[in-house]
Design a protein around this motif. Structure first.
Motif, short mmCIF file in Angstrom:
data_model
loop_
_atom_site.label_atom_id
_atom_site.label_comp_id
_atom_site.label_asym_id
_atom_site.label_seq_id
_atom_site.Cartn_x
_atom_site.Cartn_y
_atom_site.Cartn_z
N SER A 276 11.55 8.98 -8.14
CA SER A 276 10.57 8.25 -7.34
C SER A 276 9.19 8.61 -7.86
O SER A 276 8.89 9.78 -8.07
N TRP A 277 8.37 7.60 -8.11
CA TRP A 277 7.01 7.88 -8.56
C TRP A 277 6.02 6.94 -7.86
O TRP A 277 6.33 5.80 -7.56
N TYR A 278 4.86 7.49 -7.62
CA TYR A 278 3.85 6.84 -6.79
C TYR A 278 2.97 5.92 -7.64
O TYR A 278 2.50 6.30 -8.70
N LEU A 279 2.76 4.68 -7.14
CA LEU A 279 1.90 3.73 -7.82
C LEU A 279 0.60 3.50 -7.08
O LEU A 279 -0.36 2.95 -7.65
N THR B 149 0.84 -1.19 0.00
CA THR B 149 0.00 0.00 0.00
C THR B 149 0.88 1.24 0.00
O THR B 149 1.99 1.23 0.53
N HIS B 150 0.38 2.31 -0.60
CA HIS B 150 1.15 3.55 -0.73
C HIS B 150 2.53 3.24 -1.33
O HIS B 150 3.56 3.62 -0.80
N THR B 151 2.51 2.53 -2.43
CA THR B 151 3.73 1.98 -3.03
C THR B 151 4.37 2.99 -3.99
O THR B 151 3.68 3.70 -4.72
N ASN C 53 10.03 -2.95 -17.59
CA ASN C 53 9.11 -2.15 -16.76
C ASN C 53 8.14 -3.07 -16.01
O ASN C 53 6.93 -2.80 -15.92
N LEU C 54 8.68 -4.16 -15.46
CA LEU C 54 7.85 -5.22 -14.88
C LEU C 54 8.05 -5.34 -13.38
O LEU C 54 9.19 -5.34 -12.88
N MET D 247 5.64 -1.03 -14.03
CA MET D 247 6.37 -0.10 -13.18
C MET D 247 6.00 1.35 -13.49
O MET D 247 6.32 2.25 -12.70
N ILE D 248 5.33 1.59 -14.59
CA ILE D 248 5.03 2.96 -15.01
C ILE D 248 3.84 3.52 -14.26
O ILE D 248 3.88 4.64 -13.74
N ASP D 249 2.75 2.72 -14.16
CA ASP D 249 1.53 3.26 -13.57
C ASP D 249 0.91 2.36 -12.51
O ASP D 249 -0.13 2.72 -11.93
N GLY D 250 1.49 1.18 -12.25
CA GLY D 250 0.94 0.29 -11.23
C GLY D 250 -0.24 -0.54 -11.70
O GLY D 250 -0.79 -1.33 -10.92
#
Length: 518
Positions: A130-133, A112-114, A152-153, A181-184
């Motif tokens: 760092s980007w939020y998923l 959560t909050h990854t 991107n896996l 990995m781009i958008d979750g």
């Protein structure tokens, strides 16, 4: 020879291997001056020394690239990171870091909050990011997570559940989630957002690995019996399925081959001693049931000496898969060459002695090429003469391996003593023969050391290897670098391509994690 135009000489040198260029450099003063004054040739030589390759997509000029490469080599060979910073204590990290990319979350036991995080490399021009998923694979603990930044896996192995069929039999399942990995979200190349897998035993999470289109899934069925499957996460098909006794760790050594450790079995001739086996993952072959491993199941068998080993373990969870390609980044001036890596094997000799056996990946790929499609069994003397055997028990309490570098650490008074070994034999041979002053010219402060000198005589007779050399630098890091008054004497470290992670019990309480980036 002096009548040959310099331009033509440079053109000839540009098509030669760096070893040939260095031999030409020794031929006469004219050639030496040409080699030493041309930036492109110097850059080519230094790439080979650092086990790197040029990134032609990068627009920097040769001189700028050469200078950055020199800074990169000096920073590592002198153990002088560009920055040292503490990790945040409110985040947990899931899975190993691959090329500096890792997953962190603030939820307890769940993803959560990854966030996806990218460690920086100041010298190689990789910016930190760092980007939020958000919440990924919701409702699952996320205890097993693997990354392949080149694809991107993110592979998340969910919690197991039981299903009761009409006959009253219970089947245990686990879901695997291929996530972008781009958008979750679910990875667009995956066969399905969820890949269900039947589980018959205990998941051996430390053996799970992912590379390219495939991931390895291992279960422990009984005390010495294991099951190994290789899945294609893009199709859901199984392309290799082995079940039997003595199967150990495994890891990818290319996009089509995996290496497996096998314990010895007296009643099986081809594996009467402990051995390594290389199996091929055939994309055209879809498997629907498990097979008992036999000699013909493998491309080749690499046997250890008849001296009985108490254990043979392949270090799977390194900082990056041995065969993993560095993700494409146009800003990176030079990249790690894929063929330069060491496979890390731990040989249990006795209760009190464990040796480190390092196998260059190039040797394994050469052996595969020599088999010509027929299974071959290699005795120790036939395959291990170019490998390394070390005993670091008397020196280090922890170590990390990445590519051709091994970092060993032990506690000293109010700090740690670090030894960095570099097993690039081309660097060693260059320092010994063609350019004796090359290390000094590159700013290194280390030395060429002989390995295996502290291995007991009876063990050395059982595992005969010629004397091997490597490059080593030693440095003490004091507690003040970690903003602490003192460190305990049991360091923990992980080594990556452009970073070192340190962990220590701090004198003021708690466990501190610090990151050194290059």
């Amino acid at each position: 020879m002096t009548q040959i135009p310099v331009e033509l000489t440079l053109l000839i040198f540009s098509d030669l291997d760096f070893r040939q260029v260095l031999r030409c450099r020794q031929a006469c003063k004219s050639f030496r001056d040409i080699v030493d004054s041309d930036a492109a040739i110097q850059y080519k030589i230094n790439l080979a020394l650092g086990c790197m390759e040029d990134n032609p997509s990068n627009r920097l000029g040769i001189i700028k690239k050469k200078n950055l490469l020199r800074l990169h080599q000096m920073a590592w060979w002198n153990l002088s990171p560009a920055a040292l910073a503490p990790f945040k204590g409110d985040e947990t990290t899931s899975g190993p870091r691959r090329w500096g990319a890792y997953i962190s979350s603030t939820g307890r036991g769940e993803l959560t909050h990854t966030k996806v995080n990218q460690l920086p490399s100041q010298i190689r021009r990789i910016p930190g990011a760092s980007w939020y998923l958000g919440d990924i694979a919701e409702g699952n603990s996320g205890e097993i997570v693997r990354l392949d930044p080149a694809q991107n896996l993110i592979l998340v192995f969910g919690d197991a559940w039981d299903e009761l069929d009409q006959n009253g039999d219970v089947t245990t399942w686990i879901a695997v989630y291929p996530i972008s990995m781009i958008d979750g979200a679910a990875h667009p190349a995956a066969a399905s957002p969820t890949l269900p897998i039947v589980v018959d035993g205990t998941i051996a999470h430390q053996h799970i690995d992912v590379f390219g289109d495939y991931f390895i899934f291992v279960e422990i069925l009984h005390r010495t019996s294991m099951e190994l499957r290789v899945f294609n996460w893009k199709t859901g098909n199984v392309h290799l399925w082995l079940r039997g006794y003595g199967i150990g760790e495994c890891n990818f050594i290319s996009d089509s081959h995996i290496i497996i450790s096998l314990l010895g079995m007296k009643n099986v001739r081809w594996r009467s001693t402990s051995c390594l086996a290389i199996a091929k993952v055939d994309p055209e072959q879809i498997v629907t049931q498990a097979m008992k491993p036999k000699g013909s199941s493998f491309v080749c068998i690499l046997r250890y000496p008849n001296s009985r080993l108490s254990s043979i373990n392949l270090n799977v969870l390194t900082a990056g898969s041995y065969a993993m390609c560095e993700p494409y980044k146009t800003d990176v001036p030079f990249r790690y060459a894929n063929e330069h890596a060491l496979v890390d094997i731990r040989l249990g000799i006795s209760r009190d002695l464990e040796l480190i056996h390092l196998i260059p990946l190039s040797i394994l790929r050469r052996i595969i090429g020599d088999t010509n499609g027929v299974t071959r069994v290699f005795q120790w003397e036939d395959w291990a003469m170019e490998t390394f055997l070390l005993n670091l028990d008397d020196y280090c309490t922890d170590r990390g391996l990445c590519r051709t570098k091994l970092l060993a650490a032990r506690g000293v008074e109010n700090g740690w003593c670090l030894r960095l070994y570099d097993f690039n034999q081309r660097l060693v041979k260059l320092a010994q023969s063609c350019a004796p002053d090359a290390l000094k010219e590159l700013g290194a402060e280390g030395e060429i050391v002989q390995l295996s000198s502290n291995i007991p005589e009876d063990v050395a007779r059982a595992f005969p290897l010629p004397p091997r050399f490597c490059y080593m630098v030693e440095k003490v890091l004091g507690a003040r670098l970690f903003h602490s008054t003192a460190l305990n004497h049991t360091p923990h470290l992980t080594l990556g391509e452009d970073w070192i992670e340190f962990g220590a019990l701090m004198a003021e309480g708690g466990i501190g994690k610090f990151l050194a980036v290059f």
